[in-house]
Design a protein around this motif. Sequence first.
Motif, PDB file in Angstrom:
ATOM      1  N   LEU A 116     -62.841  53.290  49.357  1.00  0.00           N
ATOM      2  CA  LEU A 116     -62.024  53.740  48.073  1.00  0.00           C
ATOM      3  C   LEU A 116     -62.346  55.425  47.716  1.00  0.00           C
ATOM      4  CD1 LEU A 116     -62.756  50.850  45.600  1.00  0.00           C
ATOM      5  CD2 LEU A 116     -60.678  51.362  47.065  1.00  0.00           C
ATOM      6  N   GLU A 117     -63.460  55.790  48.303  1.00  0.00           N
ATOM      7  CA  GLU A 117     -63.891  57.198  47.954  1.00  0.00           C
ATOM      8  C   GLU A 117     -62.904  58.413  48.815  1.00  0.00           C
ATOM      9  OE1 GLU A 117     -65.336  58.271  45.265  1.00  0.00           O
ATOM     10  OE2 GLU A 117     -65.459  56.165  44.878  1.00  0.00           O
ATOM     11  N   PRO A 118     -62.774  58.030  50.054  1.00  0.00           N
ATOM     12  CA  PRO A 118     -62.054  58.826  50.710  1.00  0.00           C
ATOM     13  C   PRO A 118     -60.351  58.678  50.476  1.00  0.00           C
ATOM     14  CG  PRO A 118     -63.020  57.319  52.247  1.00  0.00           C
ATOM     15  CD  PRO A 118     -63.691  57.109  51.020  1.00  0.00           C
ATOM     16  N   ALA A 119     -60.282  57.352  50.231  1.00  0.00           N
ATOM     17  CA  ALA A 119     -58.829  57.178  49.782  1.00  0.00           C
ATOM     18  C   ALA A 119     -58.611  57.806  48.284  1.00  0.00           C
ATOM     19  CB  ALA A 119     -58.590  55.487  49.292  1.00  0.00           C
ATOM     20  N   LYS A 120     -59.394  57.797  47.348  1.00  0.00           N
ATOM     21  CA  LYS A 120     -59.129  58.519  46.225  1.00  0.00           C
ATOM     22  C   LYS A 120     -59.117  60.215  46.424  1.00  0.00           C
ATOM     23  CE  LYS A 120     -61.980  55.367  43.298  1.00  0.00           C
ATOM     24  NZ  LYS A 120     -63.165  55.263  42.703  1.00  0.00           N
ATOM     25  N   ALA A 121     -59.859  60.751  47.484  1.00  0.00           N
ATOM     26  CA  ALA A 121     -60.054  62.011  47.754  1.00  0.00           C
ATOM     27  C   ALA A 121     -58.550  62.537  48.322  1.00  0.00           C
ATOM     28  CB  ALA A 121     -61.100  62.361  48.681  1.00  0.00           C
ATOM     29  N   ALA A 122     -57.991  61.621  49.213  1.00  0.00           N
ATOM     30  CA  ALA A 122     -56.728  61.969  49.722  1.00  0.00           C
ATOM     31  C   ALA A 122     -55.660  62.117  48.454  1.00  0.00           C
ATOM     32  CB  ALA A 122     -56.453  60.838  50.774  1.00  0.00           C
ATOM     33  N   LEU A 123     -55.581  61.140  47.508  1.00  0.00           N
ATOM     34  CA  LEU A 123     -54.913  61.147  46.441  1.00  0.00           C
ATOM     35  C   LEU A 123     -54.984  62.110  45.540  1.00  0.00           C
ATOM     36  CD1 LEU A 123     -54.748  57.196  45.701  1.00  0.00           C
ATOM     37  CD2 LEU A 123     -52.912  58.698  46.928  1.00  0.00           C
ATOM     38  N   GLN A 124     -56.185  62.457  45.449  1.00  0.00           N
ATOM     39  CA  GLN A 124     -56.416  63.578  44.228  1.00  0.00           C
ATOM     40  C   GLN A 124     -55.913  64.796  45.003  1.00  0.00           C
ATOM     41  OE1 GLN A 124     -60.630  63.210  44.275  1.00  0.00           O
ATOM     42  NE2 GLN A 124     -60.815  61.729  42.092  1.00  0.00           N
ATOM     43  N   TRP A 125     -55.913  65.252  46.339  1.00  0.00           N
ATOM     44  CA  TRP A 125     -55.321  66.281  46.883  1.00  0.00           C
ATOM     45  C   TRP A 125     -54.015  66.270  46.758  1.00  0.00           C
ATOM     46  CZ3 TRP A 125     -52.059  66.743  51.327  1.00  0.00           C
ATOM     47  CH2 TRP A 125     -51.979  68.036  51.835  1.00  0.00           C
ATOM     48  N   VAL A 126     -53.181  65.347  47.075  1.00  0.00           N
ATOM     49  CA  VAL A 126     -52.171  65.286  46.787  1.00  0.00           C
ATOM     50  C   VAL A 126     -51.548  65.411  45.211  1.00  0.00           C
ATOM     51  CG1 VAL A 126     -49.855  63.889  46.874  1.00  0.00           C
ATOM     52  CG2 VAL A 126     -51.381  63.525  48.562  1.00  0.00           C
ATOM     53  N   ALA A 127     -52.112  64.875  44.410  1.00  0.00           N
ATOM     54  CA  ALA A 127     -51.908  64.920  42.903  1.00  0.00           C
ATOM     55  C   ALA A 127     -52.132  66.442  42.515  1.00  0.00           C
ATOM     56  CB  ALA A 127     -52.571  64.117  42.289  1.00  0.00           C
ATOM     57  N   ALA A 128     -53.009  67.131  43.202  1.00  0.00           N
ATOM     58  CA  ALA A 128     -53.515  68.569  42.852  1.00  0.00           C
ATOM     59  C   ALA A 128     -52.687  69.542  43.541  1.00  0.00           C
ATOM     60  CB  ALA A 128     -54.748  68.818  42.952  1.00  0.00           C
ATOM     61  N   ASP A 129     -52.291  69.282  44.855  1.00  0.00           N
ATOM     62  CA  ASP A 129     -51.705  70.383  45.628  1.00  0.00           C
ATOM     63  C   ASP A 129     -50.300  70.061  46.145  1.00  0.00           C
ATOM     64  OD1 ASP A 129     -54.178  71.784  45.103  1.00  0.00           O
ATOM     65  OD2 ASP A 129     -55.013  70.958  46.917  1.00  0.00           O
ATOM     66  N   ALA A 130     -49.652  69.041  45.905  1.00  0.00           N
ATOM     67  CA  ALA A 130     -48.513  68.832  46.695  1.00  0.00           C
ATOM     68  C   ALA A 130     -47.614  69.615  46.216  1.00  0.00           C
ATOM     69  CB  ALA A 130     -48.130  67.351  46.454  1.00  0.00           C
TER      70      ALA A 130
END
Length: 232
Positions: free
Chosen positions: A108-122
């Motif tokens: 879950l933690e790396p999954a959250k990190a990947a989604l947080q990156w998209v939510a912030a920088d996509a």
Amino acid sequence: MARHLDLEEQEQLDELKHFWNKWGNAITWFLIAALGSFAAWNGWQFWQRNQAAQASVLYDEVDRAAGAGDAVRVERAFKDIKDKFGGTVYAEQAALMAAKTLAEKGQLEPAKAALQWVAADASDQGYKALARLRLASLWVESKNYDEAHKQLAGAFPKEFEALAADRRGDVYNLQGKKTEAKAEYTKAWQGLDEQTDYRMLVEVKLTALGVDVQALKPPAPAAAAASGSAKS
């Protein structure tokens, strides 16, 4: 006659020299700037195509790793594409795919990190919205409802507004806040196309909370006309 033509030619040459002396430098610099811009544009296009081609190779690696269910390879391949080609759409798509696979594998933690990156920088607003919705679901899974609400707060693109409302309804429902849950589910139900199966799912949620969905529907045209006639 020949002399007359020579004089005319000389006058034209004199006028051309005068024009060039006055405007020659400006024209030269304009041409240099125009040609330079054209060359820069072509260079940028070539660089973009080259970036996309290389990013697609790494995206395929994420895709293969995800298909094999190999969380370690998925995480490694996603890190490569994010670090090297983070400005491409391929990287954003890879992040969403990686997050799905990692979450399914309990990472879950790396999954959250990947989604947080998209939510912030996509750069793509649709991908950002999708990442926020999925991230909220992961926070709900962790029973961190405050973080889930943070992801669902603020504006969403129009096509995601109903989905965000439904997800907020889920969070409120889990918190025992039935009134708020009903309000959000109602927004979702009213915002979804009536032909979609997802709307039926929201309808089930509303019914479970004691909401009469039929009362939410606008009156049929004939009924509305009859009501107007009766009032008049």
